[in-house]
Design an enzyme around this catalytic site. Structure first.
Site, PDB file in Angstrom:
ATOM      1  N   ARG A  76       0.871  -1.177   0.098  1.00 58.12           N
ATOM      2  CA  ARG A  76       0.112  -0.172  -0.061  1.00 58.12           C
ATOM      3  C   ARG A  76       1.022   1.252   0.075  1.00 58.12           C
ATOM      4  O   ARG A  76       0.568   2.265   0.483  1.00 58.12           O
ATOM      5  CB  ARG A  76      -1.159   0.129   1.097  1.00 58.12           C
ATOM      6  N   SER A  79     -10.913  -1.184   2.942  1.00 54.03           N
ATOM      7  CA  SER A  79     -10.157  -1.321   4.311  1.00 54.03           C
ATOM      8  C   SER A  79      -9.879   0.054   4.834  1.00 54.03           C
ATOM      9  O   SER A  79      -9.152   0.744   4.291  1.00 54.03           O
ATOM     10  CB  SER A  79      -8.932  -2.235   4.185  1.00 54.03           C
ATOM     11  N   GLU A 127      -5.318   3.180   6.170  1.00 56.66           N
ATOM     12  CA  GLU A 127      -5.070   3.027   4.558  1.00 56.66           C
ATOM     13  C   GLU A 127      -5.704   4.196   3.912  1.00 56.66           C
ATOM     14  O   GLU A 127      -5.460   4.669   2.973  1.00 56.66           O
ATOM     15  CB  GLU A 127      -5.680   1.749   4.428  1.00 56.66           C
TER      16      GLU A 127
HETATM   17  C1  LIG Z   1     -15.653  -1.599  -1.477  1.00 59.52           C
HETATM   18  C2  LIG Z   1     -13.952  -1.442  -1.680  1.00 59.52           C
HETATM   19  C3  LIG Z   1     -13.210  -2.456  -1.590  1.00 59.52           C
HETATM   20  C4  LIG Z   1     -11.882  -2.065  -1.768  1.00 59.52           C
HETATM   21  N1  LIG Z   1     -11.065  -3.190  -1.963  1.00 59.52           N
HETATM   22  C5  LIG Z   1      -9.670  -2.887  -1.995  1.00 59.52           C
HETATM   23  C6  LIG Z   1      -8.629  -4.091  -2.057  1.00 59.52           C
HETATM   24  O1  LIG Z   1      -9.103  -5.237  -2.121  1.00 59.52           O
HETATM   25  N2  LIG Z   1      -7.311  -3.652  -2.215  1.00 59.52           N
HETATM   26  C7  LIG Z   1      -6.933  -2.502  -2.275  1.00 59.52           C
HETATM   27  O2  LIG Z   1      -5.920  -2.244  -2.411  1.00 59.52           O
HETATM   28  N3  LIG Z   1      -7.679  -1.325  -2.159  1.00 59.52           N
HETATM   29  C8  LIG Z   1      -8.971  -1.515  -2.176  1.00 59.52           C
HETATM   30  N4  LIG Z   1     -10.056  -0.463  -2.028  1.00 59.52           N
HETATM   31  C9  LIG Z   1      -9.567   0.798  -1.819  1.00 59.52           C
HETATM   32  C10 LIG Z   1      -9.293   1.443  -3.303  1.00 59.52           C
HETATM   33  O3  LIG Z   1     -10.528   0.910  -4.324  1.00 59.52           O
HETATM   34  C11 LIG Z   1      -7.870   1.537  -3.888  1.00 59.52           C
HETATM   35  O4  LIG Z   1      -6.881   1.941  -2.982  1.00 59.52           O
HETATM   36  C12 LIG Z   1      -7.930   2.187  -5.124  1.00 59.52           C
HETATM   37  O5  LIG Z   1      -6.604   1.787  -5.798  1.00 59.52           O
HETATM   38  C13 LIG Z   1      -8.037   3.552  -5.150  1.00 59.52           C
HETATM   39  O6  LIG Z   1      -7.937   4.005  -6.750  1.00 59.52           O
HETATM   40  P1  LIG Z   1      -9.009   5.263  -6.869  1.00 59.52           P
HETATM   41  O7  LIG Z   1      -9.150   5.663  -8.385  1.00 59.52           O
HETATM   42  O8  LIG Z   1     -10.139   5.469  -6.244  1.00 59.52           O
HETATM   43  O9  LIG Z   1      -7.954   6.531  -6.133  1.00 59.52           O
HETATM   44  P2  LIG Z   1      -8.504   7.727  -5.324  1.00 59.52           P
HETATM   45  O10 LIG Z   1      -9.198   7.028  -4.279  1.00 59.52           O
HETATM   46  O11 LIG Z   1      -9.284   8.828  -6.361  1.00 59.52           O
HETATM   47  O12 LIG Z   1      -7.062   8.361  -4.985  1.00 59.52           O
HETATM   48  C14 LIG Z   1      -6.129   7.733  -4.265  1.00 59.52           C
HETATM   49  C15 LIG Z   1      -4.881   8.275  -4.090  1.00 59.52           C
HETATM   50  O13 LIG Z   1      -4.331   8.306  -5.334  1.00 59.52           O
HETATM   51  C16 LIG Z   1      -3.974   9.271  -5.882  1.00 59.52           C
HETATM   52  N5  LIG Z   1      -4.215   9.315  -7.615  1.00 59.52           N
HETATM   53  C17 LIG Z   1      -5.191   9.170  -8.277  1.00 59.52           C
HETATM   54  N6  LIG Z   1      -4.835   8.897  -9.602  1.00 59.52           N
HETATM   55  C18 LIG Z   1      -3.663   9.394  -9.540  1.00 59.52           C
HETATM   56  C19 LIG Z   1      -2.747   9.471 -10.810  1.00 59.52           C
HETATM   57  N7  LIG Z   1      -3.325   9.436 -11.987  1.00 59.52           N
HETATM   58  N8  LIG Z   1      -1.468  10.198 -10.453  1.00 59.52           N
HETATM   59  C20 LIG Z   1      -0.942  10.313  -9.270  1.00 59.52           C
HETATM   60  N9  LIG Z   1      -1.705  10.055  -8.106  1.00 59.52           N
HETATM   61  C21 LIG Z   1      -3.068   9.588  -8.091  1.00 59.52           C
HETATM   62  C22 LIG Z   1      -4.850  10.474  -5.269  1.00 59.52           C
HETATM   63  O14 LIG Z   1      -4.328  11.605  -5.295  1.00 59.52           O
HETATM   64  C23 LIG Z   1      -5.009   9.750  -4.116  1.00 59.52           C
HETATM   65  O15 LIG Z   1      -3.944  10.531  -3.113  1.00 59.52           O
HETATM   66  C24 LIG Z   1     -11.329  -0.776  -2.166  1.00 59.52           C
HETATM   67  C25 LIG Z   1     -12.357   0.344  -1.870  1.00 59.52           C
HETATM   68  C26 LIG Z   1     -13.575  -0.027  -1.806  1.00 59.52           C
HETATM   69  C27 LIG Z   1     -14.522   1.140  -1.700  1.00 59.52           C
END
Ligand SMILES: Cc1cc2nc3c(=O)[nH]c(=O)nc-3n(C[C@H](O)[C@H](O)[C@H](O)COP(=O)(O)OP(=O)(O)OC[C@H]3O[C@@H](n4cnc5c(N)ncnc54)[C@H](O)[C@@H]3O)c2cc1C
Length: 309
Positions: free
Chosen positions: A170, A219, A289
């Site tokens: 992470r 999480s 996280e």
């Molecule tokens: C129901 C559910 C289940 C989940 N299960 C998991 C799991 O099994 N494993 C897991 O690891 N995570 C899980 N997550 C968490 C989440 O989905 C992940 O962390 C995911 O990768 C976040 O992606 P996002 O596009 O939503 O990022 P965001 O939440 O929009 O952003 C997260 C971070 O990434 C940065 N960011 C986004 N795009 C860019 C870019 N292009 N360049 C630089 N920085 C950027 C943002 O500035 C921010 O700091 C879960 C979430 C939910 C709601």
């Protein structure tokens, strides 16, 4: 902030957009300015203009790991989620733009009999967010197959090997260096489609049977060496605790869900409660996280890139 800068953008700019329409928690106040590029070219144009004008901004994907603030989240937010570009395939290599949904890439890989991403199905993030957090599930993570990246750094687009991202559990270098992920290339392994499909199906079923389906950000806390965060919270007697429309899920205690009327503050209350009770009972500090938007916005791209790296 000088709004004239926006006049040069071809991308759509929205003002005081509901955060709840953009985050997986389905809560929060407003996003002051939301820039919505639809192509990578538009995204890069926005990045260049904002950087050249020293305007701080935060790139967001699906906001599935972010808790916004309840009031106005001041500043400029740049979402990649409207960028719809084709996934490119060269042999076993798949190149994807940062706004593409991770699950779409998982399905694409399976359809091309390529293994390495199938167990990530159901993670609701974009590729940018997934690389940023080195997303992972059921023994598979982004770092296993990421080969290279196109990033925006020091006002320029640069290709970098995966090592640049310095991925671990992470964690990525992007958390500190302010670079923006434009696209990512994964080198996958050819495997029988049926075998990959089966593995994907098992991961999806496991996810559905062990995790709540209500709005959340996944999480809340990272795994701890002393045990899974969910188990520690459960053993602290907090599973199912409700506070002002938010709940420590009674299905999985490491999830905080929005029962429909939660605010960011009610989620934060439960986060603090879980941390303090686990510390009191087991002397273990749980590390968050999920990201609080108010905390991270200030440190992302606040400085011109040349001063950040
Ligand atoms: C129901 C559910 C289940 C989940 N299960 C998991 C799991 O099994 N494993 C897991 O690891 N995570 C899980 N997550 C968490 C989440 O989905 C992940 O962390 C995911 O990768 C976040 O992606 P996002 O596009 O939503 O990022 P965001 O939440 O929009 O952003 C997260 C971070 O990434 C940065 N960011 C986004 N795009 C860019 C870019 N292009 N360049 C630089 N920085 C950027 C943002 O500035 C921010 O700091 C879960 C979430 C939910 C709601």
């Amino acid at each position: 902030m000088n709004r004239d800068v926006f006049s040069s953008f071809t991308a759509e700019i929205r003002y005081l957009e509901n955060a709840s329409d953009h985050c997986s928690f389905k809560l929060g106040g407003k996003l002051e300015y939301l820039i919505c590029p639809k192509t990578t070219a538009e995204l890069c144009e926005c990045l260049k203009v904002l950087t050249n004008n020293l305007i701080p901004f935060k790139v967001i994907g699906n906001m599935s790991n972010i808790l916004p603030e309840d009031g106005i989240n001041r500043g400029v937010f740049l979402t990649t989620k409207y960028i719809a570009e084709k996934i490119a395939l060269h042999g076993t290599r798949v190149t994807v733009s940062s706004g593409t949904c991770l699950s779409e890439v998982c399905r694409y890989a399976v359809e091309h009999s390529l293994s390495g991403l199938e167990r990530l199905i159901g993670i609701p993030g974009t590729i940018g967010g997934a690389v940023f957090n080195n997303a992972g599930a059921f023994g598979q993570s982004i770092s296993d197959t990421l080969e290279s990246l196109l990033v925006f750094i020091n006002g320029k687009l640069v290709s970098k090997p995966a090592g640049f991202a310095d991925l671990s559990y992470r964690h990525s270098a992007f958390k500190n260096n302010g670079a923006i992920i434009i696209s990512a290339t994964f080198n996958l392994k050819p495997l029988q489609m049926q075998t990959i499909k089966q593995s994907m199906k098992e991961a999806a079923l496991k996810r559905i049977s062990t995790q709540p389906q209500a709005p959340s950000a996944g999480s809340v806390f990272k795994k701890h060496t002393e045990g899974a965060a969910g188990m520690l919270i459960q053993n602290a007697g907090l599973k199912g605790t409700i506070y002002k429309g938010a709940q420590i899920s009674d299905i999985h205690a490491n999830f905080i869900i929005n029962l429909g009327t939660a605010s960011a503050d009610s989620v934060k209350y439960l986060v603090n409660l879980a941390q303090s009770e686990v510390y009191k009972k087991f002397n273990i500090k749980l590390e968050r996280e999920i990201e609080y938007l108010g905390e991270t916005y200030e440190c992302t791209s606040r400085l011109p890139y040349s001063q950040q790296i």
